[in-house]
Design an enzyme around this catalytic site. Structure first.
Site, PDB file in Angstrom:
ATOM      1  N   CYS A 129       0.853  -1.181   0.000  1.00  0.00           N
ATOM      2  CA  CYS A 129       0.000   0.000   0.000  1.00  0.00           C
ATOM      3  C   CYS A 129       0.893   1.236   0.000  1.00  0.00           C
ATOM      4  O   CYS A 129       2.105   1.146   0.173  1.00  0.00           O
ATOM      5  CB  CYS A 129      -0.905   0.010   1.231  1.00  0.00           C
ATOM      6  SG  CYS A 129      -2.106  -1.349   1.274  1.00  0.00           S
ATOM      7  N   LEU A 157      -3.935  -1.497  -1.551  1.00  0.00           N
ATOM      8  CA  LEU A 157      -3.988  -2.814  -2.173  1.00  0.00           C
ATOM      9  C   LEU A 157      -4.611  -3.734  -1.129  1.00  0.00           C
ATOM     10  O   LEU A 157      -4.008  -3.989  -0.080  1.00  0.00           O
ATOM     11  CB  LEU A 157      -2.591  -3.316  -2.560  1.00  0.00           C
ATOM     12  CG  LEU A 157      -2.552  -4.735  -3.135  1.00  0.00           C
ATOM     13  CD1 LEU A 157      -3.207  -4.768  -4.506  1.00  0.00           C
ATOM     14  CD2 LEU A 157      -1.122  -5.245  -3.237  1.00  0.00           C
ATOM     15  N   ALA A 158      -5.820  -4.199  -1.358  1.00  0.00           N
ATOM     16  CA  ALA A 158      -6.557  -4.963  -0.353  1.00  0.00           C
ATOM     17  C   ALA A 158      -6.021  -6.384  -0.263  1.00  0.00           C
ATOM     18  O   ALA A 158      -6.202  -7.183  -1.176  1.00  0.00           O
ATOM     19  CB  ALA A 158      -8.042  -4.983  -0.698  1.00  0.00           C
ATOM     20  N   ASN A 204       1.674   0.728   6.173  1.00  0.00           N
ATOM     21  CA  ASN A 204       1.880  -0.177   5.048  1.00  0.00           C
ATOM     22  C   ASN A 204       2.619  -1.395   5.587  1.00  0.00           C
ATOM     23  O   ASN A 204       3.633  -1.254   6.273  1.00  0.00           O
ATOM     24  CB  ASN A 204       2.708   0.510   3.948  1.00  0.00           C
ATOM     25  CG  ASN A 204       3.223  -0.458   2.903  1.00  0.00           C
ATOM     26  OD1 ASN A 204       4.381  -0.387   2.502  1.00  0.00           O
ATOM     27  ND2 ASN A 204       2.385  -1.370   2.456  1.00  0.00           N
ATOM     28  N   GLY A 205       2.118  -2.581   5.288  1.00  0.00           N
ATOM     29  CA  GLY A 205       2.823  -3.777   5.745  1.00  0.00           C
ATOM     30  C   GLY A 205       1.876  -4.865   6.192  1.00  0.00           C
ATOM     31  O   GLY A 205       0.663  -4.818   5.940  1.00  0.00           O
ATOM     32  N   THR A 261      24.019  -2.549  -8.981  1.00  0.00           N
ATOM     33  CA  THR A 261      23.627  -3.909  -8.609  1.00  0.00           C
ATOM     34  C   THR A 261      22.119  -4.015  -8.402  1.00  0.00           C
ATOM     35  O   THR A 261      21.481  -4.976  -8.848  1.00  0.00           O
ATOM     36  CB  THR A 261      24.366  -4.340  -7.325  1.00  0.00           C
ATOM     37  OG1 THR A 261      25.774  -4.275  -7.546  1.00  0.00           O
ATOM     38  CG2 THR A 261      23.993  -5.768  -6.950  1.00  0.00           C
ATOM     39  N   ARG A 293      20.309  -3.684 -11.868  1.00  0.00           N
ATOM     40  CA  ARG A 293      20.519  -4.902 -12.670  1.00  0.00           C
ATOM     41  C   ARG A 293      19.637  -6.049 -12.181  1.00  0.00           C
ATOM     42  O   ARG A 293      19.023  -6.758 -12.975  1.00  0.00           O
ATOM     43  CB  ARG A 293      21.994  -5.305 -12.596  1.00  0.00           C
ATOM     44  CG  ARG A 293      22.351  -6.544 -13.410  1.00  0.00           C
ATOM     45  CD  ARG A 293      23.790  -6.939 -13.162  1.00  0.00           C
ATOM     46  NE  ARG A 293      23.998  -7.301 -11.758  1.00  0.00           N
ATOM     47  CZ  ARG A 293      25.176  -7.263 -11.147  1.00  0.00           C
ATOM     48  NH1 ARG A 293      26.245  -6.845 -11.784  1.00  0.00           N
ATOM     49  NH2 ARG A 293      25.284  -7.623  -9.877  1.00  0.00           N
ATOM     50  N   SER A 342       8.890 -15.114  -2.515  1.00  0.00           N
ATOM     51  CA  SER A 342      10.131 -15.286  -3.258  1.00  0.00           C
ATOM     52  C   SER A 342      11.250 -15.663  -2.299  1.00  0.00           C
ATOM     53  O   SER A 342      11.061 -15.648  -1.073  1.00  0.00           O
ATOM     54  CB  SER A 342      10.504 -14.006  -4.016  1.00  0.00           C
ATOM     55  OG  SER A 342      11.107 -13.073  -3.148  1.00  0.00           O
ATOM     56  N   GLY A 343      12.412 -15.971  -2.838  1.00  0.00           N
ATOM     57  CA  GLY A 343      13.579 -16.276  -2.010  1.00  0.00           C
ATOM     58  C   GLY A 343      14.464 -15.074  -1.791  1.00  0.00           C
ATOM     59  O   GLY A 343      15.597 -15.213  -1.315  1.00  0.00           O
TER      60      GLY A 343
END
Length: 401
Positions: free
Chosen positions: A2, A50-51, A75-76, A337, A340, A363-364
């Site tokens: 959000c 963003l719900a 946010n979080g 970095t 990229r 994700s990792g």
């Protein structure tokens, strides 16, 4: 993901200033709101949503009947909000995870509140009864937060710097925008004219120390000692818990998969836990690369093994170059970095957003940064002693599209 935005003590018309908040509209495609603060005509909150949790009552700033003097924009995700609610027997008005911040603050003040939060967050909390403003950010700075403050007490806060750089103020032609420090909270006095004065900036937690909220965790008991089997068992317990606590969403979950160790472990564990939770959809995994990329081949092999619904996104060098301007604008950095590594992430996120209904993406990312897994850490030309540590609470990451 959000977008939060707030002004205190603005000299300029708020209707004009609010245009700056629209520069972070991409962070919240579901809804947005601007709200003035009662009694302070030059103070305002802005929010792009963003719900992810509680789509019906999750708009911000959050205000509840029990605490009419508290205003919260954050946010979080707060992973332990239900545990805290049960432990302290709080009466919730919504199903929003952030509501726990209001209850904890009323119970024990800002320091106890922020130390009790297990999650990733950036927030602005206003207490009009005690004339205080509080800013806070999670230990690692997973959630972004920027601030600009003038000598006469004008304060502006936003999830991204681009939401602050065009703001107007009578005492300066350009505001100095700075990132708010991770692992800190700030206390500010709110003056009758809406302006603020900083009281203190506090580092509330170091990533090598056990956080206060660990006292209330229901993680399986860890085994003492450093024998190899003991360490592996403890890592397995912590890793499974790290994935499990991030399942708190009402939206579809997907996963990025490169075929490497980190993303493969996250994807396999996530799929297993989604099955245990009896979700009504198949886990979709996503990989990106150029033609004949070894990552695509490895990800395909892992996806076949775990049984995910797998998608591959191909791009060429020209598409990567064309995305650079937008990537740098989104990142707000020219760091080589970072840029990229973010081109592929940007392109695959764009694909997921356009072609699927996945909103929360695991994700990792993060493990190599935390535990110095990249090769250039091992070949540090400065020869400095590395402060390696194993993070017990943040073994996996997720972000929202």
């Amino acid at each position: 993901m959000c977008g939060i935005w707030a002004l205190f003590g603005s000299d300029d018309c708020l209707s004009v200033q609010c245009l700056s908040a629209m520069k972070i509209a991409h962070r919240g495609p579901d809804a947005f709101r601007f709200e003035n603060v009662n009694g302070y005509t030059n103070c305002c909150f802005g929010f792009h949503r963003l719900a992810v949790v509680d789509p019906l009552f999750g708009m911000q700033p959050i205000r509840v009947k029990k605490y009419p003097y508290l205003w919260l924009c954050y946010n979080g995700e707060i992973y332990n909000y239900k545990k805290m609610q049960r432990h302290f027997e709080f009466e919730y008005q919504t199903n929003v995870d952030g509501e726990i911040i209001l209850h904890l603050y009323d119970k024990g003040g800002i320091e106890q509140t922020i130390c009790m939060l297990d999650g990733v967050f950036a927030f602005v909390l206003l207490d009009t009864a005690n004339k205080k403003v509080f800013l806070g950010r999670d230990t690692y700075g997973v959630r972004p937060l920027f601030k600009a403050m003038t000598e006469d007490g004008f304060l502006a806060v936003c999830s991204e710097a681009k939401g602050l750089v065009t703001l107007k103020h009578s005492t300066t032609p350009f505001l100095k925008v700075e990132p708010f420090l991770p692992g800190h909270y700030e206390v500010l006095d709110l003056k009758p004219n809406g302006k603020v004065a900083s009281v203190e900036m506090v580092k509330y937690h170091h990533c090598r120390d056990e956080p206060l909220h660990a006292l209330y965790d229901n993680v399986d008991k860890l085994f003492p000692g450093f024998e190899i089997e003991t360490v592996k068992n403890n890592l397995r317990i912590l890793f499974n818990n790290a994935v499990k606590k991030r399942l708190m969403t009402d939206r579809r979950i997907g996963c990025l998969l490169s075929g490497g160790l980190d993303s493969s472990l996250v994807a396999a564990t996530l799929l297993k836990q989604l099955k245990e939770a009896q979700v009504q959809y198949t886990l979709q995994t996503f990989a990106i690369g150029m033609e004949d990329s070894p990552d695509l081949l490895a990800a395909r092999k892992v996806a076949n093994h775990i049984g995910s619904e797998h998608y591959e996104v191909l791009f060429n060098s020209e598409e990567g170059i064309q995305a650079l301007d937008e990537v740098i604008f989104s990142l707000e950095t020219y760091d080589i970095t970072t840029v990229r590594a973010s081109v592929g992430m940007y392109l695959i996120s764009k694909y997921i957003r356009k072609n699927t209904d996945n909103v929360v993406i695991f994700s990792g990312e993060g493990s190599d940064e935390l535990t110095q897994g990249y090769i250039y850490f091992h070949k540090d030309w400065r020869g400095r002693k590395k402060n390696c540590f194993v993070c017990q609470k943040q073994n996996s990451w997720c972000f929202c599209l």
